[in-house]
Write a protein that holds these residues in place. Structure first.
Motif, PDB file in Angstrom:
ATOM      1  N   THR A  71       0.859  -1.182   0.000  1.00  0.00           N
ATOM      2  CA  THR A  71       0.000   0.000   0.000  1.00  0.00           C
ATOM      3  C   THR A  71       0.898   1.236   0.000  1.00  0.00           C
ATOM      4  N   TYR A 100       1.684   4.215   2.997  1.00  0.00           N
ATOM      5  CA  TYR A 100       1.090   3.753   4.246  1.00  0.00           C
ATOM      6  C   TYR A 100       1.979   4.215   5.408  1.00  0.00           C
ATOM      7  N   SER A 143     -13.601   8.967   1.034  1.00  0.00           N
ATOM      8  CA  SER A 143     -13.704   7.832   0.119  1.00  0.00           C
ATOM      9  C   SER A 143     -14.554   8.236  -1.064  1.00  0.00           C
ATOM     10  N   GLU A 154     -12.761   1.346  -0.220  1.00  0.00           N
ATOM     11  CA  GLU A 154     -11.478   1.912   0.198  1.00  0.00           C
ATOM     12  C   GLU A 154     -11.677   3.277   0.846  1.00  0.00           C
ATOM     13  N   VAL A 171      -9.689   6.521   2.642  1.00  0.00           N
ATOM     14  CA  VAL A 171      -8.390   7.175   2.765  1.00  0.00           C
ATOM     15  C   VAL A 171      -8.342   7.908   4.105  1.00  0.00           C
ATOM     16  N   ARG A 176      -6.343  10.254   6.734  1.00  0.00           N
ATOM     17  CA  ARG A 176      -5.286  11.269   6.787  1.00  0.00           C
ATOM     18  C   ARG A 176      -4.896  11.550   8.239  1.00  0.00           C
ATOM     19  N   SER A 217      -1.095  10.031   4.569  1.00  0.00           N
ATOM     20  CA  SER A 217      -2.399   9.399   4.448  1.00  0.00           C
ATOM     21  C   SER A 217      -2.214   7.993   3.898  1.00  0.00           C
ATOM     22  N   THR A 248      -4.543   4.206   2.628  1.00  0.00           N
ATOM     23  CA  THR A 248      -5.828   3.638   2.241  1.00  0.00           C
ATOM     24  C   THR A 248      -6.082   2.343   2.995  1.00  0.00           C
ATOM     25  N   GLU A 301      -8.782  -0.898   3.212  1.00  0.00           N
ATOM     26  CA  GLU A 301      -9.890  -1.578   2.568  1.00  0.00           C
ATOM     27  C   GLU A 301     -10.853  -2.111   3.624  1.00  0.00           C
TER      28      GLU A 301
END
Ligand code: CU
Length: 154
Positions: free
Chosen positions: A19, A22, A64, A123, A125, A127, A133, A135, A137
């Motif tokens: 990812t 991340y 999202s 998904e 996101v 921050r 930031s 994502t 799932e």
């Protein structure tokens, strides 16, 4: 058993690196969204976040493409009435964790852009105050608790 634990750990680290951007000191488990009736305009999001760093992490916003707006809430009971208090941030203490669950902190997902059914994924996101930031799932799952949720006041 030790070997097994190491394997799980290395798989997990691999999945983190897959990812992009991340925040690698944070680990998210159990990210899920209870399935809701098709007409619903609001859903909830739950997860557990672990912070393995020496510094407090703060979630300052979540968004999202699947939702028109996402808020961070805290459910509280006041004089027997369940209320949701909007939070400007969610704090994950250093070497601690934060659990988003029914009756506590949660994400409030407004205006779903598409029908999300049991087994679907979405998904989100997340921050942080650091500017990072990442994502996550979320998996949509059937839940016996969804009836409770509709009784909460916004
Ligand atoms: Cu809420």
């Amino acid at each position: 058993m030790i070997k097994q634990a190491q394997l799980i750990l290395s798989i997990f680290i691999l999945s983190l690196f897959s990812t992009s951007s991340y925040a690698h000191h944070l680990m998210v488990n159990n990210a899920w969204i209870p399935e809701a009736p098709p007409v619903t305009q609001v859903m909830a999001g739950f997860m557990t976040i672990k912070n393995s760093s020496n510094e407090t992490a703060e979630i300052v916003s979540v968004n999202s493409k699947d939702f028109g707006r996402i808020e961070m809430h805290l459910s509280k009971e006041e004089n027997g009435i369940a209320r949701m208090l909007p939070q400007s941030k969610l704090i994950i203490p250093a070497h601690g964790s934060l659990k988003l669950e029914h009756g506590s902190y949660h994400l409030m997902l407004f205006k779903p852009a598409r029908r999300l059914k049991d087994g679907d994924t979405s998904e989100l996101v997340i921050r942080l105050n650091s500017g990072d930031s990442f994502t996550v799932e979320f998996v949509v799952e059937k839940s016996a608790m969804q009836m409770d949720h509709s009784q909460h006041q916004h």
